[in-house]
Motif scaffolding. Structure first.
Motif, short mmCIF file in Angstrom:
data_model
loop_
_atom_site.label_atom_id
_atom_site.label_comp_id
_atom_site.label_asym_id
_atom_site.label_seq_id
_atom_site.Cartn_x
_atom_site.Cartn_y
_atom_site.Cartn_z
N ASP A 7 0.84 -1.20 0.00
CA ASP A 7 0.00 0.00 0.00
C ASP A 7 0.88 1.25 0.00
N LEU A 8 0.91 1.92 -1.14
CA LEU A 8 1.69 3.16 -1.27
C LEU A 8 0.76 4.34 -1.51
N THR A 9 -0.48 4.25 -1.06
CA THR A 9 -1.46 5.31 -1.30
C THR A 9 -1.12 6.61 -0.58
N GLN A 10 -0.33 6.54 0.47
CA GLN A 10 0.06 7.74 1.21
C GLN A 10 1.47 8.21 0.84
N THR A 11 2.07 7.58 -0.18
CA THR A 11 3.46 7.86 -0.55
C THR A 11 3.52 8.46 -1.95
N CYS A 13 5.91 9.88 -5.34
CA CYS A 13 7.16 9.64 -6.04
C CYS A 13 8.15 10.74 -5.65
N PRO A 14 9.41 10.48 -5.54
CA PRO A 14 10.11 9.27 -5.94
C PRO A 14 10.15 8.16 -4.88
N MET A 15 9.70 8.44 -3.66
CA MET A 15 9.76 7.42 -2.61
C MET A 15 8.90 6.20 -2.97
N ALA A 16 7.75 6.42 -3.59
CA ALA A 16 6.89 5.29 -3.98
C ALA A 16 7.62 4.38 -4.96
N LEU A 17 8.33 4.95 -5.90
CA LEU A 17 9.09 4.15 -6.86
C LEU A 17 10.20 3.37 -6.16
N LEU A 18 10.91 4.00 -5.25
CA LEU A 18 11.99 3.32 -4.53
C LEU A 18 11.46 2.14 -3.70
N LEU A 19 10.34 2.33 -3.02
CA LEU A 19 9.75 1.25 -2.22
C LEU A 19 9.24 0.12 -3.11
N ALA A 20 8.65 0.46 -4.25
CA ALA A 20 8.16 -0.57 -5.18
C ALA A 20 9.34 -1.37 -5.75
N LYS A 21 10.42 -0.69 -6.11
CA LYS A 21 11.61 -1.38 -6.62
C LYS A 21 12.15 -2.36 -5.59
N ARG A 22 12.23 -1.93 -4.34
CA ARG A 22 12.76 -2.79 -3.27
C ARG A 22 11.91 -4.05 -3.10
N GLU A 23 10.59 -3.88 -3.07
CA GLU A 23 9.70 -5.04 -2.89
C GLU A 23 9.75 -5.98 -4.09
N CYS A 24 9.81 -5.44 -5.29
CA CYS A 24 9.80 -6.28 -6.49
C CYS A 24 11.10 -7.07 -6.63
N ARG A 25 12.20 -6.55 -6.15
CA ARG A 25 13.46 -7.29 -6.18
C ARG A 25 13.39 -8.58 -5.38
N GLU A 26 12.52 -8.61 -4.37
CA GLU A 26 12.40 -9.78 -3.50
C GLU A 26 11.49 -10.87 -4.07
N LEU A 27 10.81 -10.58 -5.18
CA LEU A 27 9.90 -11.57 -5.77
C LEU A 27 10.67 -12.73 -6.38
N ALA A 28 10.12 -13.93 -6.23
CA ALA A 28 10.66 -15.11 -6.89
C ALA A 28 10.04 -15.19 -8.28
N SER A 29 10.66 -15.93 -9.18
CA SER A 29 10.12 -16.10 -10.53
C SER A 29 8.69 -16.61 -10.48
N GLN A 31 6.18 -15.13 -9.14
CA GLN A 31 5.46 -14.56 -8.01
C GLN A 31 4.92 -13.17 -8.37
N SER A 32 3.76 -12.82 -7.80
CA SER A 32 3.11 -11.54 -8.08
C SER A 32 3.04 -10.68 -6.83
N LEU A 33 2.88 -9.38 -7.07
CA LEU A 33 2.73 -8.39 -6.01
C LEU A 33 1.72 -7.36 -6.49
N GLU A 34 0.82 -6.96 -5.61
CA GLU A 34 -0.16 -5.93 -5.92
C GLU A 34 0.28 -4.64 -5.24
N ILE A 35 0.42 -3.58 -6.03
CA ILE A 35 0.86 -2.28 -5.51
C ILE A 35 -0.29 -1.30 -5.66
N ARG A 36 -0.67 -0.67 -4.56
CA ARG A 36 -1.76 0.32 -4.58
C ARG A 36 -1.16 1.72 -4.47
N ILE A 37 -1.53 2.59 -5.42
CA ILE A 37 -0.99 3.95 -5.44
C ILE A 37 -2.09 4.96 -5.74
#
Length: 75
Positions: A7-11, A13-29, A31-37
């Motif tokens: 949930d990045l609805t209160q964040t 950019c550019p902080m929202a992009l940085l947090l999304a990048k960090r979370e997506c790096r942790e995904l396994a092949s 695997q999905s992630l839902e990002i709310r903005i």
């Protein structure tokens, strides 16, 4: 199986992009992630960045302010 959500609805950019990048790096092949903005800058920057990095990206809107980006790491 439920897709984890970030949930990045209160964040803004550019902080929202940085947090999304960090979370997506942790995904396994496959695997999905839902990002709310809400931020218009994040709405443009996050999908563009993730597509360039080789993720599958689906952008949906629940209303005029909330966007849901579903990201899947390619195999």
């Amino acid at each position: 199986m439920e897709i984890p959500a970030l949930d990045l609805t209160q964040t803004r950019c550019p902080m929202a992009l940085l947090l999304a990048k960090r979370e997506c790096r942790e995904l396994a092949s496959g695997q999905s992630l839902e990002i709310r903005i809400c931020d218009a800058g994040a709405r443009q920057d996050i999908p563009r960045y993730l597509l360039n990095q080789g993720y599958d990206v689906l952008v949906q809107t629940d209303n005029s302010r909330l966007f849901v980006i579903t990201v899947t790491k390619r195999l």
